[in-house]
Scaffold this active site. Sequence first.
Site, PDB file in Angstrom:
ATOM      1  N   ASP A 154      12.928  -0.334  28.786  1.00 48.10           N
ATOM      2  CA  ASP A 154      12.573  -1.564  28.081  1.00 48.10           C
ATOM      3  C   ASP A 154      11.234  -2.054  28.645  1.00 48.10           C
ATOM      4  O   ASP A 154      10.187  -1.515  28.313  1.00 48.10           O
ATOM      5  CB  ASP A 154      13.725  -2.561  28.273  1.00 48.10           C
ATOM      6  CG  ASP A 154      13.543  -3.858  27.511  1.00 48.10           C
ATOM      7  OD1 ASP A 154      12.774  -3.882  26.548  1.00 48.10           O
ATOM      8  OD2 ASP A 154      14.168  -4.870  27.896  1.00 48.10           O
ATOM      9  N   ARG A 156      30.412  -1.445  26.433  1.00 47.65           N
ATOM     10  CA  ARG A 156      29.907  -0.149  26.912  1.00 47.65           C
ATOM     11  C   ARG A 156      30.697   1.002  26.297  1.00 47.65           C
ATOM     12  O   ARG A 156      30.185   2.108  26.160  1.00 47.65           O
ATOM     13  CB  ARG A 156      30.039  -0.056  28.443  1.00 47.65           C
ATOM     14  CG  ARG A 156      29.146  -1.004  29.212  1.00 47.65           C
ATOM     15  CD  ARG A 156      29.121  -0.602  30.691  1.00 47.65           C
ATOM     16  NE  ARG A 156      28.686  -1.681  31.562  1.00 47.65           N
ATOM     17  CZ  ARG A 156      27.419  -1.973  31.847  1.00 47.65           C
ATOM     18  NH1 ARG A 156      26.453  -1.277  31.295  1.00 47.65           N
ATOM     19  NH2 ARG A 156      27.124  -2.965  32.665  1.00 47.65           N
TER      20      ARG A 156
HETATM   21  P1  5GP Z   1      13.695  -2.724  32.026  1.00 46.98           P
HETATM   22  O1  5GP Z   1      13.646  -2.838  33.498  1.00 46.98           O
HETATM   23  O2  5GP Z   1      13.060  -1.468  31.465  1.00 46.98           O
HETATM   24  O3  5GP Z   1      13.227  -3.954  31.314  1.00 46.98           O
HETATM   25  O4  5GP Z   1      15.186  -2.744  31.629  1.00 46.98           O
HETATM   26  C1  5GP Z   1      16.001  -1.721  31.839  1.00 46.98           C
HETATM   27  C2  5GP Z   1      17.431  -2.193  31.849  1.00 46.98           C
HETATM   28  O5  5GP Z   1      17.657  -3.381  31.056  1.00 46.98           O
HETATM   29  C3  5GP Z   1      18.222  -1.112  31.178  1.00 46.98           C
HETATM   30  O6  5GP Z   1      18.638  -0.160  32.120  1.00 46.98           O
HETATM   31  C4  5GP Z   1      19.360  -1.882  30.563  1.00 46.98           C
HETATM   32  O7  5GP Z   1      20.393  -1.996  31.503  1.00 46.98           O
HETATM   33  C5  5GP Z   1      18.795  -3.244  30.270  1.00 46.98           C
HETATM   34  N1  5GP Z   1      18.418  -3.379  28.833  1.00 46.98           N
HETATM   35  C6  5GP Z   1      17.187  -3.376  28.291  1.00 46.98           C
HETATM   36  N2  5GP Z   1      17.240  -3.519  26.946  1.00 46.98           N
HETATM   37  C7  5GP Z   1      18.544  -3.600  26.637  1.00 46.98           C
HETATM   38  C8  5GP Z   1      19.267  -3.745  25.407  1.00 46.98           C
HETATM   39  O8  5GP Z   1      18.725  -3.805  24.287  1.00 46.98           O
HETATM   40  N3  5GP Z   1      20.615  -3.794  25.507  1.00 46.98           N
HETATM   41  C9  5GP Z   1      21.275  -3.724  26.695  1.00 46.98           C
HETATM   42  N4  5GP Z   1      22.608  -3.784  26.659  1.00 46.98           N
HETATM   43  N5  5GP Z   1      20.642  -3.575  27.879  1.00 46.98           N
HETATM   44  C10 5GP Z   1      19.284  -3.520  27.828  1.00 46.98           C
END
Ligand code: 5GP
Length: 180
Positions: free
Chosen positions: A103, A165
């Site tokens: 993300d 999940r």
């Molecule tokens: P980042 O550090 O890349 O922003 O986020 C990574 C983590 O955020 C992912 O491993 C996940 O756990 C959570 N995450 C990001 N986007 C989503 C989403 O659309 N749905 C869910 N359930 N978790 C997300």
Amino acid sequence: MKNDIGEVLFSEAEIKNSVSVLAQKLAVDYKHKNLTIIGVLNGSLVFLSDLIRQIPFSVKIDTIKASTYVGASTSPNAETEIIHNTNLNVKDEHVLIVDDILDTGRTLSKIVRMVTKHSPISIKVCVLLDKMARRERGIEPDYCCFEIEDKFVVGYGLDFDNRYRNLPYVAVLRDDIMIP
Ligand code: 5GP
Ligand code: MG
């Protein structure tokens, strides 16, 4: 649980197919190499378990636990917390980090930095989903099953407040479920 779901983005069959294609790619790229797969818990647990069972040679499996959200929230914390760090012995290993979604990139860039300190031969990133629009860090997946728009999704390991999940597909939650 199903009543809480809005649009299904990727069905069980689509995911199964895409995970197989990905596993075949990994089987070619890592043939005759020492591979350690590190799953990022909890989000990667379903993807990880399906993926590793399709890899046709011996691999080492490890996990790291990361926490981005607190409770019933859909916006990440300021700082990703690596809650649990295993005894990483990856000096003579090619490492593949497996997570549910890339993300903002905060979580995986932090984990890549951390694992790199343990001197693996190579390090690559593999995710089920790539939400490119929200990227804040200079990190891209080396392997990815699907790209998605900026929507909060659940299922196939992805949660909202630790629920959903166990859905076998990836879907968007109904808006009213996420309103606190
Ligand atoms: P980042 O550090 O890349 O922003 O986020 C990574 C983590 O955020 C992912 O491993 C996940 O756990 C959570 N995450 C990001 N986007 C989503 C989403 O659309 N749905 C869910 N359930 N978790 C997300
Ligand atoms: Mg996660």
